[in-house]
Design an enzyme around this catalytic site. Structure first.
Site, PDB file in Angstrom:
ATOM      1  CB  CYS A 313     -16.855  13.844 -28.790  1.00  0.00           C
ATOM      2  SG  CYS A 313     -17.642  14.423 -27.327  1.00  0.00           S
ATOM      3  CG  ASP A 345     -22.623  15.007 -21.074  1.00  0.00           C
ATOM      4  OD1 ASP A 345     -22.363  16.143 -21.496  1.00  0.00           O
ATOM      5  OD2 ASP A 345     -21.758  14.220 -20.640  1.00  0.00           O
ATOM      6  N   GLY A 368     -21.220  21.814 -22.673  1.00  0.00           N
ATOM      7  CA  GLY A 368     -19.779  22.048 -22.670  1.00  0.00           C
ATOM      8  C   GLY A 368     -19.457  23.248 -23.547  1.00  0.00           C
ATOM      9  NE  ARG A 395      -7.374  21.007 -22.124  1.00  0.00           N
ATOM     10  CZ  ARG A 395      -6.200  21.394 -21.670  1.00  0.00           C
ATOM     11  NH1 ARG A 395      -5.301  21.885 -22.493  1.00  0.00           N
ATOM     12  NH2 ARG A 395      -5.902  21.271 -20.406  1.00  0.00           N
ATOM     13  N   GLY A 396     -11.826  18.482 -25.584  1.00  0.00           N
ATOM     14  CA  GLY A 396     -12.350  17.240 -25.029  1.00  0.00           C
ATOM     15  C   GLY A 396     -11.418  16.760 -23.933  1.00  0.00           C
ATOM     16  CD  GLU A 425     -12.361   6.893 -27.710  1.00  0.00           C
ATOM     17  OE1 GLU A 425     -13.462   7.205 -27.243  1.00  0.00           O
ATOM     18  OE2 GLU A 425     -11.886   5.747 -27.641  1.00  0.00           O
TER      19      GLU A 425
HETATM   20  P1  XMP Z   1     -20.795  19.723 -25.880  1.00  0.00           P
HETATM   21  O1  XMP Z   1     -21.397  19.318 -27.184  1.00  0.00           O
HETATM   22  O2  XMP Z   1     -21.748  20.434 -24.999  1.00  0.00           O
HETATM   23  O3  XMP Z   1     -20.416  18.357 -25.148  1.00  0.00           O
HETATM   24  O4  XMP Z   1     -19.526  20.470 -26.080  1.00  0.00           O
HETATM   25  C1  XMP Z   1     -19.869  18.304 -23.868  1.00  0.00           C
HETATM   26  C2  XMP Z   1     -19.672  16.867 -23.460  1.00  0.00           C
HETATM   27  O5  XMP Z   1     -18.705  16.198 -24.285  1.00  0.00           O
HETATM   28  C3  XMP Z   1     -18.206  15.065 -23.563  1.00  0.00           C
HETATM   29  N1  XMP Z   1     -16.750  15.002 -23.690  1.00  0.00           N
HETATM   30  C4  XMP Z   1     -16.076  14.151 -24.490  1.00  0.00           C
HETATM   31  N2  XMP Z   1     -16.510  13.169 -25.292  1.00  0.00           N
HETATM   32  N3  XMP Z   1     -14.280  12.701 -25.940  1.00  0.00           N
HETATM   33  C5  XMP Z   1     -15.606  12.439 -26.030  1.00  0.00           C
HETATM   34  O6  XMP Z   1     -16.005  11.540 -26.777  1.00  0.00           O
HETATM   35  C6  XMP Z   1     -13.766  13.686 -25.137  1.00  0.00           C
HETATM   36  O7  XMP Z   1     -12.568  13.922 -25.095  1.00  0.00           O
HETATM   37  C7  XMP Z   1     -14.724  14.434 -24.374  1.00  0.00           C
HETATM   38  N4  XMP Z   1     -14.571  15.443 -23.485  1.00  0.00           N
HETATM   39  C8  XMP Z   1     -15.844  15.764 -23.075  1.00  0.00           C
HETATM   40  C9  XMP Z   1     -18.634  15.233 -22.118  1.00  0.00           C
HETATM   41  O8  XMP Z   1     -19.665  14.325 -21.869  1.00  0.00           O
HETATM   42  C10 XMP Z   1     -19.101  16.682 -22.090  1.00  0.00           C
HETATM   43  O9  XMP Z   1     -20.021  16.961 -21.056  1.00  0.00           O
END
Ligand code: XMP
Length: 489
Positions: A313, A345, A368, A395-396, A425
């Site tokens: 993120c 989450d 994630g 990747r986000g 983002e």
């Molecule tokens: P972790 O820390 O476990 O987080 O890798 C996983 C969570 O990140 C969120 N997520 C995003 N948040 N931009 C964001 O701000 C993104 O592009 C993005 N992609 C995922 C999501 O809630 C996930 O479960």
């Protein structure tokens, strides 16, 4: 209803700000400590861990393994409706005690078609029906029966299958133990379930029975099929997506957008609740008590908490929006704890964070990056040419790479131009290749049991009952020096 007001000691706090004060241990055996917690009312997970709905984390293989290990996978929506629905079907079929409506090929099919069919559906054996759509059993063809030379591609499956008269079959209502015995006695791997007109009604495989016996803690529905959840959005073709997913057997929807406390989510939740009132709905993401109350009033079954803590993120960096994750979990618990379930989450960096999230208010935790880089996560292993180390991509979902992939895969979602005009983002990173996610889940299970034992409890449920009403009684706030002493290694 507001359960309590937030103690100011939580403000600005996240996982590394606390340690847990060890309590007198009462568990006699750590390996027997139950970690059961609820996903939503009426649905429990033996391991309260959920894999993120991200295209570098959860598709079929991850969802299958998560459920087999007692957790849950949320199949991502950055793919076409058909692909996502097919993956739900695949998970529901895998390791199910009884496979309803098993896949069939007709007698007139060729060996080449059968080979492609097995590959496409990731199966080792096919029921053969007398004619296309007749649903009358003619035989069984397994991979072992198929000649491997291409020269046989145009031959008929009829010439290689085991014909009906040589098959062992059973009625649909056969008990699992009887089926097991029958299959053992006949040394057979597949038992077609048919009625007295030879109509195909189901299939039992020994591989699935073996798996289920080895994993009594797997997450299953009332028919003994693995649980599968799937993500949906709340604009564009989301109702059509939800409908397809439901037809494929999905057990729970995760309606998930970056800023859940919004009109657009409200309209989405209202529609989903209107058309699919019986399917559990978890929605998010939120980071405040007010947003959680907003969700509860909309009638969702669970709320997903986390704005910007995730490793992929950039939301907090780019927009300044967010609430430190432990504070957010606590705020949400104060607002709606016990009313709807809470899914923490993002932001879990090490296993102790999972216990803190659960003790401070979460019913389950979504991961994630912690589960990325594994065999079960989508994507190929890449070898760094300089260091020869193996990596995978994480990747986000709003990273430029994931957004482009999703635009390519899907159509009918939000306006393409609007998506392209929104700055990213999220970011893409390389993470070390970690082998099977099963090993990671075993490690998490072990550490979580140890945390429960240090908390002076014999089950996670007991620990939460004791701690969650007032965690500050059990937590030690850390100075910079004590953080260094605890975490610098
Ligand atoms: P972790 O820390 O476990 O987080 O890798 C996983 C969570 O990140 C969120 N997520 C995003 N948040 N931009 C964001 O701000 C993104 O592009 C993005 N992609 C995922 C999501 O809630 C996930 O479960």
């Amino acid at each position: 209803m507001n359960r309590c007001t937030l103690n100011p000691a939580w403000i600005g706090k996240t996982f590394d700000d606390f340690l847990f004060r060890p309590q007198e241990g009462i568990a006699t055996s750590r390996s027997k400590i139950s970690l059961t917690s609820s996903l939503v009312a009426g649905v429990n997970l033996e391991l309260p861990i959920i894999s993120s709905n991200m295209d570098s984390v959860t598709n079929g293989s991850m969802a299958e393994t998560m459920a087999l290990e007692g957790g849950l996978g949320v199949i991502h929506r950055g793919q076409s409706i058909q692909k996502q629905a097919d993956i739900v079907k695949q998970v529901k079929r895998s390791h199910s005690a009884i496979i309803d409506n098993p896949l069939c090929l007709p007698l007139c099919a060729t060996i080449g078609e059968a080979r492609t069919f097995c590959k496409k559906h990731n199966i080792n054996g096919i029921l053969v029906e007398t004619e296309p759509g007749s649903n009358i059993l003619a035989g069984v063809l397994t991979r072992r029966d198929m000649p491997w030379q291409d020269a046989f591609d145009n031959s008929s499956v009829k010439d290689f299958m085991t014909p009906f008269l040589k098959l062992k079959t059973a009625p649909y209502d056969i008990g699992i133990d009887d089926a097991d015995r029958l299959m053992f006695e006949g040394r057979i791997e597949r038992l077609p379930l048919i009625n007295d007109k030879r109509n195909i009604q189901g299939l039992i495989t020994r591989k699935d029975l073996r798996f289920l016996r080895e994993r009594p803690y797997a997450s299953k529905d009332s028919k003994g099929r693995l649980l599968a959840a799937a993500a949906i959005g709340c604009t564009g073709d989301y109702l059509e997506r939800a409908d397809e997913l439901l037809s494929s057997g999905v057990d729970c929807f995760f309606l998930d957008i970056a800023h859940g406390h919004s009109k657009v989510l409200q309209q989405g939740v209202e529609q989903i609740k209107k058309y699919f009132p019986d399917t559990p709905l978890i929605s998010g993401n939120v980071a405040t008590g007010e947003a959680a109350q907003f969700m509860a009033q909309l009638g969702v079954d669970g709320v997903k908490v986390g704005v910007g803590p995730g490793r992929g993120c950039r939301t907090r960096l780019e927009t300044a929006a967010g609430v430190p994750q432990l504070q957010a979990i606590r705020e949400v618990w104060c607002a709606v704890g016990g009313q709807i379930t809470i899914i923490a989450d993002g932001g879990i960096q090490v296993d102790k964070d999972i216990f803190l999230a659960l003790a401070c208010g979460a019913d389950s935790v979504m991961l994630g990056s912690a589960l990325s880089g594994t065999d079960e996560a989508p994507g190929k292993v890449i070898v760094d040419p300089a260091t020869h180390t193996k990596k995978k991509i994480y990747r986000g979902m709003t990273s430029p790479e994931a957004v482009l992939q999703s635009l390519y895969e899907t159509s009918g979602n939000e306006s393409e131009q609007e998506i392209l005009d929104t700055p990213a983002e999220g970011q893409e990173i390389q993470v070390p290749y970690k082998g099977s996610v099963t090993d990671i889940l075993h490690r998490i299970r072990g550490h979580l049991r140890s945390s429960v034992s240090y908390a002076g409890s014999h089950t996670l449920e007991h620990a939460r009952e004791k701690i969650t009403p007032d965690p500050l009684k059990f937590l030690v706030p850390l100075s910079l020096a004590s953080q260094k002493e605890s975490f610098d290694r």
